[in-house]
Design a protein around this motif. Structure first.
Motif, short mmCIF file in Angstrom:
data_model
loop_
_atom_site.label_atom_id
_atom_site.label_comp_id
_atom_site.label_asym_id
_atom_site.label_seq_id
_atom_site.Cartn_x
_atom_site.Cartn_y
_atom_site.Cartn_z
N ILE A 86 0.84 -1.20 0.00
CA ILE A 86 0.00 0.00 0.00
C ILE A 86 0.88 1.26 0.00
N ARG A 87 1.92 1.23 0.83
CA ARG A 87 2.80 2.39 0.89
C ARG A 87 3.49 2.63 -0.46
N GLU B 118 1.12 4.35 -2.67
CA GLU B 118 0.95 5.75 -2.27
C GLU B 118 2.14 6.60 -2.66
N GLU B 119 3.32 6.02 -2.47
CA GLU B 119 4.53 6.79 -2.73
C GLU B 119 4.98 6.71 -4.19
#
Ligand code: ADP
Ligand code: MG
Length: 437
Positions: A178-179, A182-183
């Motif tokens: 998920i990170r 997002e990034e």
């Protein structure tokens, strides 16, 4: 290290073990004080793994004890003896692989319930990618799955220091995924995972109902598999019982070897108690080991809990560990299982009672014949265990905490109005209690 510092460290370690008796002596072997000035106590460890582990788990205890001993504010730092700080442990990857120092094959007791699982893990660590791929280990909580998975990593590293291992809990896998989205660095995430020799994911059942994570994992799996890289997975149930998992994943999980860990026999439990005591630097008599093994049957975490109580009682009262002390510490009785009831037991008791399948409870089905047992399960888990709403939701098909909350209030309301539900609840909860005796 001077003599004074030497004995200061010994005393320090003794006191640290008093406040935290779970720490095994192995972690404290071969430490040395590198320097102690300006309020900074620097402790050298034989390797980076140990330094890293002590930093994460024992800093507070060391600080507390050092302050008490010296009367000064002391901060403690652990470094590996070659002088590098404890922080980054994995040279090859951006993610530190944290392995538990006690979870090695050496400290694993083999018995009828885990013989096959253990042998498969050893085989995989000796020739990753070549024997069983993937290796899928499943079984109820507290029976040594995580220990075995760490064991694979330790052993593989021992045999080949250059082996590139990634050990993640399923949650870490999902969070990092998920990170990365997002990034905006998904490709890096993918490269990280796809370039390893061994990928270990613990508690893969948490992938259920996470469609996007499943998709991502599917591609990771394929990439590794095609390159004959080793994949090791664990779960609390067999692949086809996970429920709400894409069929293509279920079938892949069965491509290699699926092996289970079962509840330990009495003899295995005795041997485990002996081993754990030894690791903590105390030897106990056969009599005491037998008493502890009898008092905790459901899983090994409970067994360790009982040993810890006995050990801590001995430390705080200054008495030797003998049968009298063990009986006194454990209340002369079975270890209170109230506290350690597991969601798995609750699910099992509920599915048996209503004659439904575990996979149904974890599915999206909403028919009353499934929804009610599911809500009862949530209610019981909330009232009989210390798990959070999120965790309970996780065990029941990855539902979110509001769903669990809703179920709890609904059942609370029903039980006051409806005699039948009230009886059902009491019957199921007493069978759960019987299971964990
Ligand atoms: P799981 O992942 O199956 O829930 P863990 O691997 O976390 O269980 O094991 C729980 C505890 O029991 C750990 O401290 C582990 O070292 C210990 N344990 C489990 N099985 C064994 C065994 N066969 N020998 C020694 N220790 C064990
Ligand atoms: Mg585990």
């Amino acid at each position: 290290m001077t003599k004074e510092l030497d004995s200061f460290l010994d005393e320090l370690i003794q006191d640290v073990q008093k406040i935290d008796p779970v720490n095994s002596r192995k972690w404290f072997e071969n430490l040395e004080i590198i320097k102690f000035d300006g309020g900074l106590l620097e402790i050298g460890c034989p390797d980076e793994g140990k330094a890293h582990f002590l930093k994460d788990n024992c800093s507070a205890a060391f600080m507390q004890v050092a302050q008490k001993k010296t009367g000064y504010l002391v901060s403690v730092n652990f470094t590996s003896s070659n002088g590098s700080p404890a922080a980054p442990i994995a040279q090859k990857s951006r993610w530190a692989v944290k392995l538990h120092p006690d979870y090695t094959f050496d400290s694993f007791v083999v018995g009828p319930g885990n013989r096959l699982a253990h042998a498969s893990c050893v085989a995989v660590s000796h020739s990753p990618g070549d024997t069983y791929n993937p290796l899928f280990v499943y079984g109820p909580v507290g029976l040594g799955k995580t220990h075995l998975l760490h064991g694979i990593c330790w052993e593989a590293k021992n045999l080949n220091t250059n082996v590139n291992i990634q050990f993640l809990t399923c949650e870490q896998f999902m969070n990092r995924f998920i990170r990365a989205i997002e990034e905006g660095n998904l490709p890096e995430f993918q490269n990280q995972l796809r370039s390893v020799d061994i990928l270990v994911i613990d508690d893969i059942q948490f992938l259920r109902e996470r469609e996007q994570s499943q998709e991502e994992f599917f591609h990771t799996f394929n990439a590794l598999y095609d390159n004959r890289k080793q994949i090791v997975l664990s779960a609390d149930c067999a692949p086809n019982e996970i429920g709400s998992l894409e069929e293509r994943l279920v079938s892949r999980f069965k491509w290699g070897l699926v092996t289970s860990v079962d509840a330990p026999s009495y003899e295995t439990r005795v041997a485990i108690v002996q081993k754990k005591a030894h690791l903590r630097g105390c030897e106990i008599s056969d009599e005491v080991a037998a008493y502890i093994a009898q008092s905790a049957k459901a899983n090994i975490r409970e067994l360790e809990g009982a040993l810890t109580i006995v050990y801590a009682t001995a430390k705080t009262t200054g008495q030797p560990i003998n049968l009298t002390l063990a009986k006194q510490a454990l209340g002369g009785n079975i270890v209170s299982s109230e506290r350690d009831l597991s969601i798995t037991d609750i699910i099992e008791a509920t599915t048996k009672y209503f004659n439904v399948r575990r996979a149904d409870l974890q599915s999206k089905k909403r028919s009353q014949s499934i929804a009610l047992p599911r809500q009862i399960c949530m209610y019981l888990a909330r009232n009989m265990t210390r798990h959070s709403l999120e965790e309970i939701g996780g065990h029941l098909g990855g539902r979110d905490h509001t769903t669990v909350m809703h179920a709890c209030s609904k059942i609370t309301e029903l039980k006051d109005k409806n005699e039948k539900i009230k009886n059902q609840l009491s019957e199921i909860s007493s069978s759960v209690k019987n299971m964990s005796m």
